[in-house]
Design a protein around this motif. Structure first.
Motif, PDB file in Angstrom:
ATOM      1  N   HIS A 138      28.017  45.605  39.319  1.00 25.47           N
ATOM      2  CA  HIS A 138      29.090  44.793  39.885  1.00 25.47           C
ATOM      3  C   HIS A 138      28.562  43.859  40.959  1.00 25.47           C
ATOM      4  O   HIS A 138      27.583  44.156  41.658  1.00 25.47           O
ATOM      5  CB  HIS A 138      30.213  45.677  40.451  1.00 25.47           C
ATOM      6  N   VAL A 139      29.188  42.707  41.078  1.00 28.33           N
ATOM      7  CA  VAL A 139      28.951  41.748  42.153  1.00 28.33           C
ATOM      8  C   VAL A 139      30.324  41.384  42.701  1.00 28.33           C
ATOM      9  O   VAL A 139      31.184  40.897  41.966  1.00 28.33           O
ATOM     10  CB  VAL A 139      28.222  40.491  41.642  1.00 28.33           C
ATOM     11  N   ASN A 140      30.550  41.696  43.975  1.00 27.83           N
ATOM     12  CA  ASN A 140      31.857  41.458  44.602  1.00 27.83           C
ATOM     13  C   ASN A 140      32.999  42.128  43.834  1.00 27.83           C
ATOM     14  O   ASN A 140      34.097  41.590  43.736  1.00 27.83           O
ATOM     15  CB  ASN A 140      32.125  39.956  44.740  1.00 27.83           C
ATOM     16  N   ILE A 177      39.044  45.403  32.310  1.00 30.80           N
ATOM     17  CA  ILE A 177      38.388  45.636  33.597  1.00 30.80           C
ATOM     18  C   ILE A 177      39.046  44.729  34.621  1.00 30.80           C
ATOM     19  O   ILE A 177      39.221  43.530  34.367  1.00 30.80           O
ATOM     20  CB  ILE A 177      36.880  45.298  33.522  1.00 30.80           C
ATOM     21  N   ILE A 178      39.425  45.285  35.759  1.00 30.50           N
ATOM     22  CA  ILE A 178      39.933  44.463  36.850  1.00 30.50           C
ATOM     23  C   ILE A 178      39.034  44.678  38.067  1.00 30.50           C
ATOM     24  O   ILE A 178      38.193  45.580  38.083  1.00 30.50           O
ATOM     25  CB  ILE A 178      41.415  44.764  37.174  1.00 30.50           C
ATOM     26  N   ARG A 179      39.217  43.853  39.072  1.00 30.25           N
ATOM     27  CA  ARG A 179      38.286  43.864  40.198  1.00 30.25           C
ATOM     28  C   ARG A 179      38.257  45.226  40.892  1.00 30.25           C
ATOM     29  O   ARG A 179      39.305  45.773  41.236  1.00 30.25           O
ATOM     30  CB  ARG A 179      38.676  42.776  41.203  1.00 30.25           C
ATOM     31  N   HIS A 180      37.048  45.777  41.033  1.00 26.84           N
ATOM     32  CA  HIS A 180      36.787  47.078  41.661  1.00 26.84           C
ATOM     33  C   HIS A 180      37.298  48.265  40.838  1.00 26.84           C
ATOM     34  O   HIS A 180      37.215  49.400  41.300  1.00 26.84           O
ATOM     35  CB  HIS A 180      37.388  47.157  43.074  1.00 26.84           C
ATOM     36  N   ARG A 181      37.805  48.018  39.631  1.00 26.40           N
ATOM     37  CA  ARG A 181      38.297  49.132  38.800  1.00 26.40           C
ATOM     38  C   ARG A 181      37.797  48.961  37.375  1.00 26.40           C
ATOM     39  O   ARG A 181      38.082  47.949  36.720  1.00 26.40           O
ATOM     40  CB  ARG A 181      39.822  49.194  38.838  1.00 26.40           C
ATOM     41  N   LYS A 195      34.692  54.011  52.311  1.00 27.56           N
ATOM     42  CA  LYS A 195      33.772  53.020  52.893  1.00 27.56           C
ATOM     43  C   LYS A 195      32.712  52.559  51.903  1.00 27.56           C
ATOM     44  O   LYS A 195      32.306  51.396  51.919  1.00 27.56           O
ATOM     45  CB  LYS A 195      33.070  53.616  54.118  1.00 27.56           C
ATOM     46  N   ASN A 196      32.249  53.463  51.055  1.00 24.68           N
ATOM     47  CA  ASN A 196      31.082  53.161  50.233  1.00 24.68           C
ATOM     48  C   ASN A 196      31.374  52.840  48.778  1.00 24.68           C
ATOM     49  O   ASN A 196      30.556  52.177  48.122  1.00 24.68           O
ATOM     50  CB  ASN A 196      30.095  54.334  50.299  1.00 24.68           C
ATOM     51  N   PHE A 197      32.502  53.307  48.248  1.00 23.75           N
ATOM     52  CA  PHE A 197      32.795  53.088  46.828  1.00 23.75           C
ATOM     53  C   PHE A 197      34.167  52.464  46.588  1.00 23.75           C
ATOM     54  O   PHE A 197      34.349  51.763  45.591  1.00 23.75           O
ATOM     55  CB  PHE A 197      32.703  54.416  46.053  1.00 23.75           C
ATOM     56  N   GLY A 198      35.110  52.714  47.477  1.00 30.89           N
ATOM     57  CA  GLY A 198      36.462  52.256  47.200  1.00 30.89           C
ATOM     58  C   GLY A 198      36.933  52.888  45.903  1.00 30.89           C
ATOM     59  O   GLY A 198      36.860  54.106  45.729  1.00 30.89           O
ATOM     60  N   THR A 199      37.384  52.062  44.960  1.00 29.85           N
ATOM     61  CA  THR A 199      37.834  52.588  43.663  1.00 29.85           C
ATOM     62  C   THR A 199      36.740  52.504  42.591  1.00 29.85           C
ATOM     63  O   THR A 199      37.002  52.763  41.419  1.00 29.85           O
ATOM     64  CB  THR A 199      39.077  51.823  43.186  1.00 29.85           C
ATOM     65  N   LEU A 200      35.515  52.130  42.985  1.00 28.61           N
ATOM     66  CA  LEU A 200      34.404  52.152  42.031  1.00 28.61           C
ATOM     67  C   LEU A 200      34.009  53.600  41.747  1.00 28.61           C
ATOM     68  O   LEU A 200      33.934  54.417  42.669  1.00 28.61           O
ATOM     69  CB  LEU A 200      33.199  51.404  42.596  1.00 28.61           C
TER      70      LEU A 200
END
Length: 438
Positions: free
Chosen positions: A215-217, A293-297, A368-373
C-alpha cells in the motif's frame, strides 16, 4: 710603495681569504652538479639545492555517487529513485466492452481521468513495488527454505522499496505492507502466514500460494501467484491463471458480479490434472471470492464470486477490485483450520467496554501502526510487543479486531491461486498489477 714580491704575497693572501669565505669555486654557484671529475662526484655526494616554498595541495572534490538505475537482489533501492517525478509505469489498459467502449474518447470521462492523478500515482507506485518484489521472490524461493524466511524476505523488501520500515508510530500507515504475506501450502488455500517459532519448510513436491499486498497512502495493490517445482502441477496452475484472466476480461463498469463468476467457472473447470495415476478435475473453491478494495481496507464490502451466481451487484466507475481465483483438486470448499495469524481492526467499532488493560494498550498500538490494515503476530513482535495474546484475544472477543483463520480444503488436495488488482477508470480498465511474469 710596495715591491712586486710584496704585492704578490698580498694578492695570494687576499685570494686565500676569498676562498675561505666563498668556498671552492669549482662548485657551481647555483648548486647544480659539480664539474666532471670533481671530488664531490667521486665521493657520490652533491650539494643540496635550496628548497622551494611548499605549495598547498588543493583538495579534490568528492565524486558524487551515481544514482542506481536498476534494482538490487534482494530488492533494496527506493522505488522513487528508479522512477523520479512519480513516473511509475502504467498498468495494462483494456478497453471496456460494448456501450462502454465510447468512454475512451469521451471528453468528460477523459477529464475525470486527469483529475485522478494522486489516486493513480499511489496505485502505480504500489504496483511497481509489488512487481519488483514478486519477480525477485519467484527466482529466490527454493525448496528447503523456511516459511518465516520467505515471508520476512518479501516483507523487508517491500519496506525497503517504499522507504518505510514500520518501526516507529504511524510509519507503516504511510506506505508498506497492505497485509501480511500469505504462504498457504498444498490444501491450505489462504490466510496463512507463519507466527513466531514456525518451523515449516517448503518442500520439492509442495504447491505454495504467495499472496501479499503493498500500500501507498492506504491504496492497496493485492496480487498473488502460485509456486510449484514439479511440472505435474502445471495444469492446475494454468487453470487458475487462465480463470483469473477470464474474470478480468469480463469485469467492467455496470457488469454484474454473478456473470463474472460464471466466466471464471467455465474456464477453470475445463481443466484437469493427473497426480500419481489419478485424474482430478480442477474445481473452483466456491466459498472464496474476489473483492473490492477501498482506502486502508482490503475488503470494501463487494464480493466477486468465482462460480456462477445470481448476484446482481454491479461494478461501478472509479472502483478498485481484486480479481482472484482459487482452484482445487479436493472438494472445492474451504473451512477454518489451525492457529490464527491474520487479524484486522474493524472500522467504526468503538473501544468502549474494554476492561482488560493489556487489551487497551494493544489497541493503541494497533490504531497507531495499522489502523484498519490487516496485520499478523510477527508485526506485533517487530514492534517489541510482548505477552500480548491475552489482550489480542480480548479484542477479538469484543468484536473490535477480527481474526482470519487459515482456510483449508481436504488434506491431500492441492490448491492454487492467481490474482490481480484492476482499476475501473472512467475511460479504460487498468490491470495495475500486471507484469511480465503474469
Amino acid at each position: 710603495m710596495a715591491t712586486k714580491s710584496e704585492e704578490s704575497v698580498a694578492a695570494a693572501a687576499e685570494k686565500l681569504e676569498e676562498l675561505k669565505v666563498n668556498g671552492d669555486n669549482t662548485k657551481p654557484a647555483n648548486g647544480g652538479p659539480a664539474e666532471e671529475g670533481s671530488d664531490d662526484e667521486e665521493e657520490g655526494t652533491s650539494t643540496p639545492a635550496p628548497t622551494a616554498a611548499k605549495k598547498k595541495k588543493k583538495k579534490k572534490p568528492k565524486k558524487k555517487k551515481a544514482k542506481p538505475t536498476s534494482q538490487t537482489s534482494p530488492p533494496s533501492v527506493l522505488i522513487d529513485t528508479l522512477f523520479p517525478n512519480n513516473s511509475f509505469p502504467v498498468g495494462e489498459e483494456c478497453d471496456y466492452r460494448d456501450e462502454n467502449l465510447a468512454r475512451k474518447t469521451n471528453e468528460e470521462k477523459r477529464h475525470l481521468d486527469r483529475l485522478n492523478q494522486d489516486f493513480l500515482t499511489d496505485y502505480r507506485k504500489a504496483a511497481e513495488v509489488h512487481r519488483e518484489v514478486r519477480q525477485w521472490a519467484k527466482d529466490w524461493i527454493k525448496p528447503g527454505m523456511g516459511l518465516t524466511e520467505i515471508a520476512e524476505g518479501i516483507e523487508n523488501s517491500v519496506r525497503s522499496l517504499v522507504g518505510h520500515d514500520g518501526l516507529t508510530d504511524g510509519d507503516a500507515m504511510i506506505a508498506g505492507m497492505g497485509f501480511p504475506t500469505g504462504l498457504g501450502i498444498n490444501h491450505c488455500a489462504a490466510h496463512y502466514t507463519p507466527n513466531a517459532g514456525n518451523k515449516m519448510v517448503l518442500n520439492q513436491g509442495d504447491v505454495m500460494k504467495v499472496d501479499f499486498g503493498v500500500h501507498v497512502n492506504g491504496r492497496i495493490v493485492d496480487s498473488a501467484f502460485t509456486v510449484a517445482f514439479d511440472p505435474v502441477y502445471d495444469p492446475l496452475l494454468t487453470a487458475v491463471k487462465e480463470a483469473t484472466y477470464a474474470g478480468i476480461r469480463e469485469a467492467g463498469i455496470d457488469v454484474r458480479v454473478g456473470d463474472i463468476g460464471a466466466a471464471i467457472q467455465e474456464v477453470m473447470e475445463s481443466y484437469e490434472v493427473e497426480l500419481n495415476g489419478t485424474t482430478y478435475p480442477v474445481k473452483c473453491i466456491r466459498n472464496l471470492n474476489g473483492h473490492d478494495i477501498i482506502r486502508h481496507r482490503i475488503h470494501g464490502g463487494k464480493s466477486v464470486p468465482i462460480v456462477k451466481s445470481s448476484d446482481q451487484t454491479k461494478m461501478e466507475e472509479g472502483e478498485v477490485f481484486a480479481i482472484e481465483t482459487f482452484g482445487s483438486t479436493g472438494k472445492g470448499y474451504v473451512r477454518d483450520d489451525i492457529e490464527v495469524s491474520h487479524y484486522a481492526r474493524q472500522a467504526d467499532v468503538p473501544a468502549s467496554g474494554l476492561r482488560l488493560q493489556s487489551a487497551k494498550n494493544l489497541l493503541k498500538v494497533i490504531d497507531k501502526n495499522f489502523g484498519t490494515l490487516p496485520f499478523c503476530r510477527r508485526y506485533l513482535d517487530r514492534l517489541g510487543q510482548e505477552k500480548y495474546l491475552l489482550g489480542l484475544n480480548n479484542l477479538v472477543q469484543s468484536g473490535i479486531v477480527e481474526a482470519y483463520p487459515p482456510l483449508v480444503d481436504i488434506k491431500g488436495s492441492y490448491t492454487a491461486q492467481y490474482e490481480h488488482t484492476i482499476l475501473l477508470r472512467p475511460t479504460v480498465k487498468e490491470i495495475v498489477s500486471k507484469g511480465t511474469d503474469y
